[in-house]
Design a protein around this motif. Sequence first.
Motif, PDB file in Angstrom:
ATOM      1  N   CYS A 132       0.838  -1.202   0.000  1.00 14.09           N
ATOM      2  CA  CYS A 132       0.000   0.000   0.000  1.00 14.09           C
ATOM      3  C   CYS A 132       0.873   1.252   0.000  1.00 14.09           C
ATOM      4  N   PRO A 133       0.634   2.172  -0.920  1.00  8.83           N
ATOM      5  CA  PRO A 133       1.458   3.382  -1.000  1.00  8.83           C
ATOM      6  C   PRO A 133       1.407   4.245   0.250  1.00  8.83           C
ATOM      7  N   THR A 134       0.268   4.249   0.953  1.00 11.79           N
ATOM      8  CA  THR A 134       0.130   5.026   2.189  1.00 11.79           C
ATOM      9  C   THR A 134      -0.245   4.074   3.325  1.00 11.79           C
ATOM     10  N   PRO A 135       0.695   3.748   4.202  1.00 13.38           N
ATOM     11  CA  PRO A 135       0.403   2.790   5.277  1.00 13.38           C
ATOM     12  C   PRO A 135      -0.603   3.288   6.303  1.00 13.38           C
ATOM     13  N   MET A 136      -0.483   4.562   6.700  1.00 16.19           N
ATOM     14  CA  MET A 136      -1.329   5.100   7.763  1.00 16.19           C
ATOM     15  C   MET A 136      -1.782   6.514   7.435  1.00 16.19           C
ATOM     16  N   VAL A 137      -2.917   6.914   8.027  1.00 13.14           N
ATOM     17  CA  VAL A 137      -3.374   8.300   7.941  1.00 13.14           C
ATOM     18  C   VAL A 137      -3.724   8.783   9.349  1.00 13.14           C
ATOM     19  N   PRO A 138      -3.480  10.062   9.639  1.00 11.02           N
ATOM     20  CA  PRO A 138      -3.711  10.565  11.001  1.00 11.02           C
ATOM     21  C   PRO A 138      -5.069  11.247  11.173  1.00 11.02           C
ATOM     22  N   ARG A 139      -5.528  11.244  12.408  1.00 10.58           N
ATOM     23  CA  ARG A 139      -6.692  12.021  12.815  1.00 10.58           C
ATOM     24  C   ARG A 139      -6.364  12.660  14.171  1.00 10.58           C
ATOM     25  N   VAL A 140      -7.118  13.697  14.534  1.00  7.46           N
ATOM     26  CA  VAL A 140      -6.913  14.369  15.810  1.00  7.46           C
ATOM     27  C   VAL A 140      -8.239  14.387  16.577  1.00  7.46           C
ATOM     28  N   VAL A 141      -8.146  14.186  17.887  1.00  6.07           N
ATOM     29  CA  VAL A 141      -9.333  14.248  18.734  1.00  6.07           C
ATOM     30  C   VAL A 141      -9.742  15.709  18.913  1.00  6.07           C
ATOM     31  N   MET A 142     -11.020  15.987  18.701  1.00  8.22           N
ATOM     32  CA  MET A 142     -11.539  17.345  18.801  1.00  8.22           C
ATOM     33  C   MET A 142     -12.187  17.619  20.158  1.00  8.22           C
ATOM     34  N   ARG A 143     -12.838  16.593  20.724  1.00  8.96           N
ATOM     35  CA  ARG A 143     -13.485  16.689  22.023  1.00  8.96           C
ATOM     36  C   ARG A 143     -13.182  15.424  22.810  1.00  8.96           C
ATOM     37  N   GLU A 144     -13.229  15.492  24.129  1.00  9.63           N
ATOM     38  CA  GLU A 144     -12.984  14.301  24.941  1.00  9.63           C
ATOM     39  C   GLU A 144     -13.884  13.165  24.465  1.00  9.63           C
ATOM     40  N   THR A 145     -13.286  12.025  24.217  1.00 12.70           N
ATOM     41  CA  THR A 145     -14.050  10.901  23.684  1.00 12.70           C
ATOM     42  C   THR A 145     -13.342   9.586  23.974  1.00 12.70           C
ATOM     43  N   THR A 146     -14.119   8.539  24.159  1.00 12.77           N
ATOM     44  CA  THR A 146     -13.553   7.188  24.268  1.00 12.77           C
ATOM     45  C   THR A 146     -13.724   6.436  22.956  1.00 12.77           C
ATOM     46  N   LEU A 147     -14.116   7.141  21.924  1.00  9.06           N
ATOM     47  CA  LEU A 147     -14.331   6.538  20.598  1.00  9.06           C
ATOM     48  C   LEU A 147     -15.324   5.380  20.700  1.00  9.06           C
ATOM     49  N   PRO A 149     -10.733   8.759  28.189  1.00 14.72           N
ATOM     50  CA  PRO A 149     -10.965   9.657  27.057  1.00 14.72           C
ATOM     51  C   PRO A 149      -9.699  10.197  26.404  1.00 14.72           C
ATOM     52  N   GLY A 150      -9.774  10.354  25.088  1.00 12.62           N
ATOM     53  CA  GLY A 150      -8.747  11.077  24.354  1.00 12.62           C
ATOM     54  C   GLY A 150      -8.856  12.562  24.650  1.00 12.62           C
ATOM     55  N   ARG A 151      -7.741  13.270  24.476  1.00 10.44           N
ATOM     56  CA  ARG A 151      -7.680  14.684  24.833  1.00 10.44           C
ATOM     57  C   ARG A 151      -7.742  15.554  23.580  1.00 10.44           C
ATOM     58  N   PRO A 152      -8.580  16.577  23.581  1.00  6.17           N
ATOM     59  CA  PRO A 152      -8.666  17.467  22.415  1.00  6.17           C
ATOM     60  C   PRO A 152      -7.312  18.066  22.051  1.00  6.17           C
ATOM     61  N   SER A 153      -6.990  18.043  20.775  1.00  5.31           N
ATOM     62  CA  SER A 153      -5.739  18.587  20.208  1.00  5.31           C
ATOM     63  C   SER A 153      -4.516  17.746  20.521  1.00  5.31           C
ATOM     64  N   SER A 154      -4.550  16.960  21.589  1.00  3.68           N
ATOM     65  CA  SER A 154      -3.358  16.242  22.060  1.00  3.68           C
ATOM     66  C   SER A 154      -3.314  14.788  21.617  1.00  3.68           C
ATOM     67  N   THR A 155      -4.478  14.123  21.578  1.00  2.00           N
ATOM     68  CA  THR A 155      -4.521  12.712  21.205  1.00  2.00           C
ATOM     69  C   THR A 155      -4.569  12.591  19.681  1.00  2.00           C
TER      70      THR A 155
END
Length: 334
Positions: free
Chosen positions: A251-266, A273-279
């Motif tokens: 696969c040409p692109t192994p991974m893609v990133p995302r950022v947490v916007m609000r506290e969430t456990t997905l 919970p993930g931390r906004p901007s940090s996780t």
Amino acid sequence: MGVIISLPLGITRTLVNIVQKFVLKQNKPLRIDLPLPFIPIDVVLVSDASQIVSISTNVDVDRLHGQPTEKLPRWVRWYFSATRFHNKSHDKWFLAFEPQSESAQYKERLKLLKDKLNEGFEQSYVEKVANQILRNAPEDEIAVILTRMVTIRFMSETSEDLITADVVKKARTLLKTSILEAFGPGNQKNGVSAQEATYSFCERNVAQGENAMDATHTIGVIAASLTFAVNKLKENPDVSIDNLFTRKSNCPTPMVPRVVMRETTLNGLLSYPGRPSSTIIFLSISSAAEQTSSLFFTFGSGGEYRVCAFKQFFYDFMTALQAELKTRTSESKA
């Protein structure tokens, strides 16, 4: 004092997560939470296809530029400024890293990109690349042909001589999609230099109305990732395009990133919970592609929504190149 308390807690949580995933075999993402002084790291690695789909549609998660650049973790800014995805000096992000919201600007950029790629390619380029493959030409030479084939359509000057070997060579020093690569001697510094040089080239030469950052990314992705894919086809000439490029290692692109916007456990995937901007979440789309044999993971997060604009061009070109190589092989045996 906060770091003194939170660092052992983060390490403990990380170790517990490692045991849960690799010893107890729980189907949960791997979270590495190390609140180091100055460079706190909170990364979630997701490789399960269904979880990737779920996270991609979660309103608490967004593309990296869903957060202002200055709010992103320092290590994220450090790494991505050396890739084809972000230009530090102009604070520009490639289209796919812009927020989920379907803004007018996003739609306009996407239309420009798709319209140009929908022009397709000339058969002469297929033949040129096949010639290079059959004579075992150096990868750098193949990269020049491929980059000219795709990127000249975005430029004001239509002579392919505009895309010189030096332009392509510089773009090939951009960091790829593994952050570990950034720690090699001089790699991050060279990547930043390549990003600035490629962006500057595009800013001077793109046609009126075209986006310089999207053109910068296009040069980078063709010079490296499409060239990589062509080599994989060379090594596996009889494997179907669908099967070949849904293998994780291809696969040409192994991974893609995302950022947490609000506290969430997905939706319960995280134990806290993930931390906004940090996780930061890394979606291993290459793992998902192999699990599902779907090119929608090779070029996205599993569905039509915001699938990579390059997907159809890639498929059509690779199919044509494979057919050309088979024809040449048959003729040589006749």
